[in-house]
Structures are given as C-alpha cells and as structure tokens.
Design an enzyme around this catalytic site. Structure first.
Site, mmCIF file in Angstrom:
data_model
loop_
_atom_site.group_PDB
_atom_site.id
_atom_site.type_symbol
_atom_site.label_atom_id
_atom_site.label_comp_id
_atom_site.label_asym_id
_atom_site.label_seq_id
_atom_site.Cartn_x
_atom_site.Cartn_y
_atom_site.Cartn_z
ATOM 1 N N LEU A 36 1.028 -0.796 -0.358
ATOM 2 C CA LEU A 36 -0.065 -0.491 0.449
ATOM 3 C C LEU A 36 1.412 1.427 -0.182
ATOM 4 O O LEU A 36 0.824 2.276 0.705
ATOM 5 C CB LEU A 36 -0.909 0.147 1.127
ATOM 6 C CG LEU A 36 -2.406 -1.226 1.415
ATOM 7 C CD1 LEU A 36 -3.321 -0.810 2.752
ATOM 8 C CD2 LEU A 36 -2.564 -1.070 -0.213
ATOM 9 N N SER A 86 6.261 2.230 -10.772
ATOM 10 C CA SER A 86 5.865 2.396 -12.118
ATOM 11 C C SER A 86 5.691 3.334 -13.003
ATOM 12 O O SER A 86 5.244 3.576 -13.596
ATOM 13 C CB SER A 86 3.874 1.863 -11.811
ATOM 14 O OG SER A 86 3.538 2.088 -11.558
ATOM 15 N N THR A 133 7.352 -4.814 -18.982
ATOM 16 C CA THR A 133 6.715 -3.089 -19.848
ATOM 17 C C THR A 133 7.303 -4.028 -21.363
ATOM 18 O O THR A 133 8.744 -3.713 -21.295
ATOM 19 C CB THR A 133 6.570 -1.997 -18.883
ATOM 20 O OG1 THR A 133 7.122 -0.942 -20.498
ATOM 21 C CG2 THR A 133 8.771 -1.722 -18.028
ATOM 22 N N ASP A 134 6.853 -2.481 -21.920
ATOM 23 C CA ASP A 134 7.411 -2.425 -23.688
ATOM 24 C C ASP A 134 8.329 -1.678 -23.422
ATOM 25 O O ASP A 134 9.519 -0.810 -24.370
ATOM 26 C CB ASP A 134 6.572 -2.425 -24.288
ATOM 27 C CG ASP A 134 6.430 -0.729 -24.525
ATOM 28 O OD1 ASP A 134 5.683 -0.217 -23.184
ATOM 29 O OD2 ASP A 134 5.157 -0.262 -24.823
ATOM 30 N N GLU A 135 8.622 -0.175 -22.383
ATOM 31 C CA GLU A 135 9.486 0.034 -22.430
ATOM 32 C C GLU A 135 10.883 -0.253 -22.167
ATOM 33 O O GLU A 135 12.285 0.485 -21.648
ATOM 34 C CB GLU A 135 9.078 1.472 -20.782
ATOM 35 C CG GLU A 135 7.688 1.829 -21.348
ATOM 36 C CD GLU A 135 8.308 2.591 -20.409
ATOM 37 O OE1 GLU A 135 8.315 4.003 -19.625
ATOM 38 O OE2 GLU A 135 6.639 3.224 -19.367
ATOM 39 N N TYR A 159 13.676 3.760 -15.168
ATOM 40 C CA TYR A 159 12.013 2.983 -14.197
ATOM 41 C C TYR A 159 12.638 2.018 -14.831
ATOM 42 O O TYR A 159 12.555 0.317 -15.214
ATOM 43 C CB TYR A 159 10.846 3.967 -14.599
ATOM 44 C CG TYR A 159 9.835 3.115 -14.852
ATOM 45 C CD1 TYR A 159 8.726 1.572 -13.594
ATOM 46 C CD2 TYR A 159 9.173 3.265 -15.892
ATOM 47 C CE1 TYR A 159 8.470 0.923 -14.598
ATOM 48 C CE2 TYR A 159 7.854 1.898 -16.509
ATOM 49 C CZ TYR A 159 8.226 0.894 -15.592
ATOM 50 O OH TYR A 159 6.673 -0.434 -16.209
ATOM 51 N N LYS A 163 13.569 -2.204 -14.656
ATOM 52 C CA LYS A 163 12.050 -3.514 -15.675
ATOM 53 C C LYS A 163 13.519 -3.879 -15.623
ATOM 54 O O LYS A 163 13.339 -5.392 -16.074
ATOM 55 C CB LYS A 163 11.231 -2.506 -15.992
ATOM 56 C CG LYS A 163 10.355 -1.828 -15.000
ATOM 57 C CD LYS A 163 9.278 -3.048 -14.302
ATOM 58 C CE LYS A 163 8.290 -4.199 -14.581
ATOM 59 N NZ LYS A 163 7.295 -4.894 -12.946
HETATM 60 N N1 LIG Z 1 0.282 0.843 -16.162
HETATM 61 C C1 LIG Z 1 0.445 0.506 -17.342
HETATM 62 O O1 LIG Z 1 0.580 1.164 -18.496
HETATM 63 C C2 LIG Z 1 1.881 -0.816 -17.603
HETATM 64 C C3 LIG Z 1 2.724 -0.845 -18.670
HETATM 65 C C4 LIG Z 1 2.982 -2.285 -18.380
HETATM 66 C C5 LIG Z 1 3.518 -3.283 -17.826
HETATM 67 N N2 LIG Z 1 3.382 -2.621 -16.217
HETATM 68 C C6 LIG Z 1 3.206 -3.514 -14.918
HETATM 69 O O2 LIG Z 1 2.717 -3.506 -14.043
HETATM 70 C C7 LIG Z 1 3.108 -3.398 -13.009
HETATM 71 C C8 LIG Z 1 1.770 -2.485 -12.336
HETATM 72 O O3 LIG Z 1 1.957 -1.577 -12.903
HETATM 73 P P1 LIG Z 1 0.429 -0.531 -12.177
HETATM 74 O O4 LIG Z 1 0.782 0.622 -13.811
HETATM 75 O O5 LIG Z 1 -0.705 -1.452 -11.691
HETATM 76 O O6 LIG Z 1 1.149 -0.004 -10.759
HETATM 77 P P2 LIG Z 1 1.006 1.023 -9.716
HETATM 78 O O7 LIG Z 1 1.978 1.590 -9.522
HETATM 79 O O8 LIG Z 1 -0.892 1.512 -9.873
HETATM 80 O O9 LIG Z 1 0.409 -0.298 -8.443
HETATM 81 C C9 LIG Z 1 1.687 -0.972 -8.546
HETATM 82 C C10 LIG Z 1 1.567 -1.540 -7.181
HETATM 83 O O10 LIG Z 1 2.813 -2.261 -6.706
HETATM 84 C C11 LIG Z 1 2.344 -1.804 -4.944
HETATM 85 N N3 LIG Z 1 3.892 -2.213 -4.691
HETATM 86 C C12 LIG Z 1 4.838 -1.518 -4.488
HETATM 87 N N4 LIG Z 1 6.116 -1.518 -3.816
HETATM 88 C C13 LIG Z 1 5.656 -2.853 -3.304
HETATM 89 C C14 LIG Z 1 5.971 -3.550 -2.318
HETATM 90 N N5 LIG Z 1 7.637 -3.685 -1.918
HETATM 91 N N6 LIG Z 1 5.513 -4.919 -1.964
HETATM 92 C C15 LIG Z 1 4.358 -4.773 -2.589
HETATM 93 N N7 LIG Z 1 3.941 -4.453 -3.367
HETATM 94 C C16 LIG Z 1 4.440 -2.636 -3.711
HETATM 95 C C17 LIG Z 1 2.307 -0.116 -4.385
HETATM 96 O O11 LIG Z 1 1.377 -0.137 -4.121
HETATM 97 C C18 LIG Z 1 0.896 -0.637 -6.023
HETATM 98 O O12 LIG Z 1 -0.282 -1.265 -5.304
HETATM 99 C C19 LIG Z 1 4.068 -2.827 -12.469
HETATM 100 O O13 LIG Z 1 5.413 -3.899 -12.768
HETATM 101 C C20 LIG Z 1 4.406 -2.838 -14.349
HETATM 102 O O14 LIG Z 1 6.037 -1.920 -14.469
HETATM 103 C C21 LIG Z 1 2.333 -1.158 -16.185
#
Ligand SMILES: NC(=O)c1ccc[n+]([C@@H]2O[C@H](COP(=O)([O-])OP(=O)(O)OC[C@H]3O[C@@H](n4cnc5c(N)ncnc54)[C@H](O)[C@@H]3O)[C@@H](O)[C@H]2O)c1
Length: 358
Positions: A36, A86, A133-135, A159, A163
């Site tokens: 959280l 993220s 991610t694609d990044e 970031y 990843k």
């Molecule tokens: N949002 C995008 O467009 C996108 C696209 C491709 C991949 N991703 C990947 O998908 C995943 C989720 O992305 P998102 O957009 O939902 O991110 P987000 O930031 O909304 O959610 C991340 C969650 O991880 C939790 N978190 C952070 N550190 C933590 C820890 N040490 N222990 C436990 N929980 C922890 C946070 O509390 C949060 O609930 C990430 O790995 C991101 O790299 C996201």
C-alpha cells in the site's frame, strides 16, 4: 484449481487482474500482497475483501520471510508479480525506490520461490509470471518495426532500466535453477482504478475540475494503448498456455500520439456533458459545464528528459501461439474508462484529498 499469490494487487493493473481472474476462474484462490505505497489503494479491492476465495496481506515483496510464509501456508502454485514502482517521472526525481522494489524486490521473490518450490523439488507444478513493460526496449523511430520478443533491450529511464534488470533476473532463475517462469511485456494500459498521476486519469480529473491538461513537448510521442482487462486476458493466456522460460509481448495494435489521445478524451467529455445536463451541476468548474470544449485546457509543458519518442508492440507471438487478441477497441475502452471515472467520483475524490490511505 489454482492457488495464486498476486503481488501489487492493490495497484491499478493488479486490482483489475484480481477482479478479472476471479470472474474467469471462480474456483481459484487468491492471496494479494501489497505494501500500500502511494499508488496502492485497498479500496480497489473492495469487492474481493472478506470473500472466502480472497486474502489480503499488507506487506512488502522485499520481506522474504513473509513471502515464503504465504507461499507455504496458502500452498501457492502460481505467483503473478505486478508489484513495482511504476511512474517514469518519479524514477527521474527519486530512482532509489525503483532499484529497491523493482530489482531487489523481484530478486527477493525469486529467492523465496526457489526455496519453497525448487529446493528438494517441493513443488514441480509451479509458475512465476513476471509482469513487465515495453519500455525495456527503449524507443523507436517513426518507421522502425515494432518491438518483438527478440528486440535488444535498451532502457532509457531509471524505471525502464529497473524493469529490464528484473526481467533478466527472472530469466536467469529459469536457466540457472529451473524455475518455471513466463514474462509478459505490455504496452501502455488504461482503464478503471488508474492512479491519477498517469496521463489519462490526470487529464480526466483536470477536465472535471477545470485545470490545465499538461502535454509534454509538442505531444507527438507515440504510445500503443491497451485496455487493462485486455492486458489481463493476455496474462491469463500466458499463465495457462504459455511455454515456461518464454516471454510474450502484449499490445493493442493501437498507436496514438499523446496529443491525439488527449483530444479524443476531450471529445468524449464534450459529448458526455452535452448529453447529460446533470454533469454541469456536478462539475461546475469544467469548461464543458459552460458549453466550451475540454480541449481549451490543453497546455504544452517542457518535455521530460530522455522522453522516448515511440513505442509499438509486435504481438504476433502471443496472438499466433496463444490466440490472444484484444477485445476492446480504443473507442469502446476509452468510453468505458470515462464512464467509470464519472460513476466513481468518491473513489478519486478520496485520492485527491488523501483519505484513501486511511
Ligand atoms: N501501467 C502500465 O501502463 C503498465 C504497462 C506495462 C507494464 N506495467 C507493469 O505492470 C505492473 C503494475 O503496474 P501498475 O500500473 O498497476 O502500477 P501501480 O503503481 O498502480 O501499482 C503498483 C502496486 O505495487 C505496490 N507495491 C509497490 N512496492 C511494493 C512492495 N515493495 N511490496 C508490495 N507491493 C508493492 C503498490 O502499493 C501498488 O499497489 C508493474 O510491474 C508495471 O511495471 C504497467
């Protein structure tokens, strides 16, 4: 019947994943682990909390003893790893947290999985699915072919670099220790529950409160957009039918310039206000309430350093091998997203005033 541990389950994609997975696989149990942080919001899981199939644990992926306890006590066979720092902008102002969570945290999960699943061959039927991610692939020129699974990694932000490092660690545990793993690299997601610091929710809430819509540079950066439950559908395909040791790119064949995405969003809000007079009363500060276009709020701001020009996903592997195709078009997905934010005002008000964290 599978027993899942979902990390980062209170975040944007993780929470949507929990709801999606339960709808599609009602017999499975889910343990959600999330610390959280600012982007983690327990209210995102309100529909699951207290249900017999669901357990929420507040804790960190960096706590190896806790992760091992959860893997053993809940007899977990599938770990789905979303937890991460993220937001690219935050990785520029404060990269350390990205190293701690995305690299060290992922490695901690891998060590826990190795101890609980691999040592003494305790759980031969297991899967560690890593969400990336694609990044990690860097940036594309206008005419370059889209990123495929064999595109060399070239991350440009802290970031993306963190990843990329985590992707390599997960892969190494497969080749060195025999961990059954899959990785998915996905394009930009949008949809319900997205924290309002990312482009689409930020713009939606600013339109409703009459604040400017900040566009980096000239807004010509191109992203490939995918509705969040299409991403989750793709992850489900990879978990159920993907080959261990493989990575799969998930995308929407849906490239848009940032400025055009924001303009489409403005058109949608103009349309919603024109067709629903109650919106002007609920959001009097929006230009739409006075019959003006939301696009009057668009403001160009200094570009961020190292801003990638274009991302595009070549999704032929996940499509050809696993039969994955997105269900939503950009029109249907954006409309669903706008309507969700209009219908869930208490959710985003609680984030804006900070009370969501109480
Ligand atoms: N949002 C995008 O467009 C996108 C696209 C491709 C991949 N991703 C990947 O998908 C995943 C989720 O992305 P998102 O957009 O939902 O991110 P987000 O930031 O909304 O959610 C991340 C969650 O991880 C939790 N978190 C952070 N550190 C933590 C820890 N040490 N222990 C436990 N929980 C922890 C946070 O509390 C949060 O609930 C990430 O790995 C991101 O790299 C996201």
């Amino acid at each position: 019947m599978s027993k899942l541990l979902v990390t980062g389950a209170a975040g944007f994609i993780g929470a949507n994943f929990v709801h999606y997975w339960h709808g599609a696989n009602p017999d499975d149990t889910i343990v959600a682990l999330d610390c959280l942080s600012y982007a983690g919001n327990k209210h995102n899981l309100a529909a699951a909390l207290g249900q017999p199939w669901f357990t929420f644990v507040k804790g960190s992926i960096n706590d190896q003893a806790l992760v091992e306890k959860l893997l053993i006590e809940h007899d977990v066979d599938t770990l789905v790893h979303f937890a991460a720092e993220s937001h690219v902008d935050r990785s520029i102002t404060g990269p350390d947290a990205f190293i701690d969570t995305n690299i060290v945290g992922t490695h901690t999960l891998l060590k826990a999985a190795k101890n609980c699943w691999l040592d003494d061959d305790k759980k031969p039927q297991h899967l560690f699915h890593h969400v990336s991610t694609d990044e990690v692939y860097g940036t594309l020129g206008a005419d370059d072919p889209a990123f495929s699974e064999t595109t060399p990694y070239a991350p440009n932000s802290p970031y993306a670099a963190s990843k990329a490092a985590s992707d390599h660690l997960v892969r190494s545990y497969h080749h060195t220790f025999g961990l059954r793993m899959t990785t998915s690299n996905c394009s930009n997601n949008y949809g319900p529950y997205q924290f309002p610091e990312k482009l689409l929710p930020l713009c939606m809430l600013n339109i409703l409160s009459g604040k400017s819509l900040p566009i980096y540079g000239d807004g010509s950066q191109i992203r490939d957009w995918l509705f969040v439950d299409d991403h989750n559908r793709g992850i489900e395909r990879v978990i159920k039918s993907g080959r261990a040791g493989e990575t799969y790119n998930i995308g929407g064949h849906n490239e848009w310039r940032n400025i055009d995405v924001v303009r489409r969003l403005c058109d949608l809000f103009d349309d919603r206000f024109a067709n629903d007079p109650s919106l002007a009363a609920r959001f009097p500060d929006s230009p739409c309430a006075a019959g003006q276009s939301a696009s009057s709020l668009i403001t160009f701001v200094t570009d961020r350093p190292g801003h990638d020009t274009r991302y595009a996903i070549d999704a032929r592997k996940v499509s050809g091998e696993l039969g994955f195709e997105p269900v939503e078009t950009f029109e249907t997905g954006l409309a669903k997203t706008v309507d969700w934010y209009l219908a869930n005002e208490p959710w985003w008000r609680a984030i804006l005033d900070g009370s969501y964290a109480e």
